[in-house]
Design a protein around this motif. Structure first.
Motif, PDB file in Angstrom:
ATOM      1  N   ILE A  42       0.856  -1.186   0.000  1.00  0.00           N
ATOM      2  CA  ILE A  42       0.000   0.000   0.000  1.00  0.00           C
ATOM      3  C   ILE A  42       0.893   1.237   0.000  1.00  0.00           C
ATOM      4  O   ILE A  42       1.753   1.402   0.863  1.00  0.00           O
ATOM      5  CB  ILE A  42      -0.942   0.035   1.214  1.00  0.00           C
ATOM      6  N   LEU A  43       0.657   2.090  -0.990  1.00  0.00           N
ATOM      7  CA  LEU A  43       1.496   3.270  -1.194  1.00  0.00           C
ATOM      8  C   LEU A  43       0.767   4.527  -0.736  1.00  0.00           C
ATOM      9  O   LEU A  43      -0.331   4.836  -1.225  1.00  0.00           O
ATOM     10  CB  LEU A  43       1.829   3.377  -2.688  1.00  0.00           C
ATOM     11  N   LEU A  44       1.359   5.220   0.207  1.00  0.00           N
ATOM     12  CA  LEU A  44       0.841   6.533   0.600  1.00  0.00           C
ATOM     13  C   LEU A  44       1.401   7.543  -0.399  1.00  0.00           C
ATOM     14  O   LEU A  44       2.567   7.943  -0.317  1.00  0.00           O
ATOM     15  CB  LEU A  44       1.265   6.867   2.029  1.00  0.00           C
ATOM     16  N   ALA A  45       0.560   7.943  -1.357  1.00  0.00           N
ATOM     17  CA  ALA A  45       1.021   8.704  -2.528  1.00  0.00           C
ATOM     18  C   ALA A  45       1.093  10.191  -2.226  1.00  0.00           C
ATOM     19  O   ALA A  45       0.347  11.006  -2.779  1.00  0.00           O
ATOM     20  CB  ALA A  45       0.109   8.420  -3.718  1.00  0.00           C
ATOM     21  N   ASP A  46       2.039  10.561  -1.360  1.00  0.00           N
ATOM     22  CA  ASP A  46       2.155  11.970  -0.976  1.00  0.00           C
ATOM     23  C   ASP A  46       2.725  12.814  -2.105  1.00  0.00           C
ATOM     24  O   ASP A  46       2.339  13.980  -2.273  1.00  0.00           O
ATOM     25  CB  ASP A  46       2.986  12.123   0.296  1.00  0.00           C
ATOM     26  N   ALA A  47       3.617  12.258  -2.909  1.00  0.00           N
ATOM     27  CA  ALA A  47       4.162  13.017  -4.042  1.00  0.00           C
ATOM     28  C   ALA A  47       3.068  13.294  -5.075  1.00  0.00           C
ATOM     29  O   ALA A  47       2.965  14.394  -5.621  1.00  0.00           O
ATOM     30  CB  ALA A  47       5.317  12.260  -4.682  1.00  0.00           C
ATOM     31  N   GLN A  48       2.246  12.289  -5.333  1.00  0.00           N
ATOM     32  CA  GLN A  48       1.149  12.491  -6.279  1.00  0.00           C
ATOM     33  C   GLN A  48       0.145  13.501  -5.742  1.00  0.00           C
ATOM     34  O   GLN A  48      -0.428  14.284  -6.496  1.00  0.00           O
ATOM     35  CB  GLN A  48       0.439  11.170  -6.571  1.00  0.00           C
ATOM     36  N   ALA A  49      -0.060  13.508  -4.432  1.00  0.00           N
ATOM     37  CA  ALA A  49      -0.998  14.455  -3.826  1.00  0.00           C
ATOM     38  C   ALA A  49      -0.583  15.898  -4.085  1.00  0.00           C
ATOM     39  O   ALA A  49      -1.416  16.807  -4.130  1.00  0.00           O
ATOM     40  CB  ALA A  49      -1.116  14.201  -2.325  1.00  0.00           C
TER      41      ALA A  49
END
Length: 336
Positions: A42-49
């Protein structure tokens, strides 16, 4: 079946706010089950956010812990599922830069998901480059883990198609298949509408029920739900289709047979909106109470959450770097 033989699955969320019932029915519930049958990341997509939150780094940073806490509260087990933070996986950035050379701007602009989200956000031609290119970054995420299964909503299928286009072009350039194509895993439940009747439950629209909602908040949200505007009296026949209360009962009430009986009763008349709402309120309270209790306990020990994220991220740094090294070697890039 050994761990290494299980299908690899990659899923994740943009940490822009607490998770809610829409996330629970759309992905969280299935992730809890999938962690036993799949090798799940599971990836916490902070860069994409940051593609549309670059002016609010603090919001994204703060919600990494909030979302991770939600994961653990619903039953995601860090001994079975690896939870990692996107911005701490540098191989993803390098893969994205490589893949951008295999995708045209016109192809990105034709992506139906991107087109609709550009329109929804009112970007017109003032599109952040990171936003336009995030399908490529998503392809980097998926392929870095060599995921063969990616749970998505129907609106995200074009993103999976674009990922597989990148995979085919890279494999063709290298001359052998080093990256697997992936398949979309669709939720058995459709998108959950917001309690205000809007088509989408969204943090930005303020029409969500978060996973640690209090009983009072649940009651308020259920009472605000739209039913059938023509169902003016208890004895009047009512319409189930488009009725938000029944949409939620379909998603969360475990007794499907009784829900169908309620629908039939509502259609023929004699069943009041208040009675149906009370049932839904009880169902949601029973669902959320144990999640809320676990979440409150987890929130007392933020260091534990950070340790889970650190351990998962360190593991994923190795996985993603290995994929990057393999792609670079396959492309014949210069090596000292």
């Amino acid at each position: 079946m050994s761990i290494d033989q299980r299908p690899i699955i990659l899923t994740g969320d943009r940490p822009t706010g607490q998770l809610h019932l829409g996330h629970f029915v759309g992905s969280l519930r299935s992730r809890v089950g999938l962690q036993d049958s799949h090798h799940q990341h599971i990836l916490l997509a902070d860069a994409q956010a940051l593609t549309d939150n670059a002016d609010n780094f603090e919001k994204v940073r703060r919600n990494i812990i909030e979302v991770a806490t939600d994961y653990l509260a619903v039953g995601i087990d860090p001994s079975k599922t690896t939870i990692c933070v996107q911005s701490h996986l540098p191989a993803l950035n390098e893969l994205t830069m490589l893949y951008l050379n295999f995708v045209t701007v016109s192809r990105l602009e034709r992506n139906p998901t991107i087109k609709s989200e550009i329109q929804m956000r009112g970007f017109e031609r003032d599109i952040p480059a990171g936003f336009l290119c995030y399908p490529v970054a998503q392809a980097a995420d998926i392929t870095a883990f060599k995921a063969s299964v990616v749970p998505v909503g129907e609106d995200q299928i074009p993103m999976i198609e674009q990922t597989n286009e990148v995979v085919r072009r890279i494999n063709r350039q290298i001359g052998r298949d080093i990256l697997p194509e992936c398949k979309a895993l669709l939720s058995s439940t459709g998108r959950l509408p917001g309690f205000d009747g809007k088509a989408k439950m969204s943090k930005s629209l303020g029409n969500t029920i978060v996973l640690n909602a209090t009983d009072k908040e649940i009651k308020k949200a259920v009472n605000a739900m739209y039913t059938d505007p023509n169902h003016l009296r208890v004895e009047d026949p009512g319409q189930v289709e488009g009725n938000i209360v029944f949409a939620y009962l379909d998603a969360f009430d475990p007794n499907k047979e009784e829900v169908e009986e309620l629908k039939a009763h509502y259609r023929r008349g004699g069943l009041g909106d208040g009675t149906v709402k009370k049932r839904l309120e009880a169902v949601l309270k029973k669902l959320i109470e144990p999640i809320r209790d676990r979440r409150n306990e987890l929130a007392k020990d933020p260091d534990y959450i950070i340790d889970v994220l650190k351990a998962g991220t360190e593991k994923c740094q190795i996985i993603t770097q290995n994929t990057l090294n393999e792609v670079k070697a396959g492309l014949g890039m210069f090596k000292f």
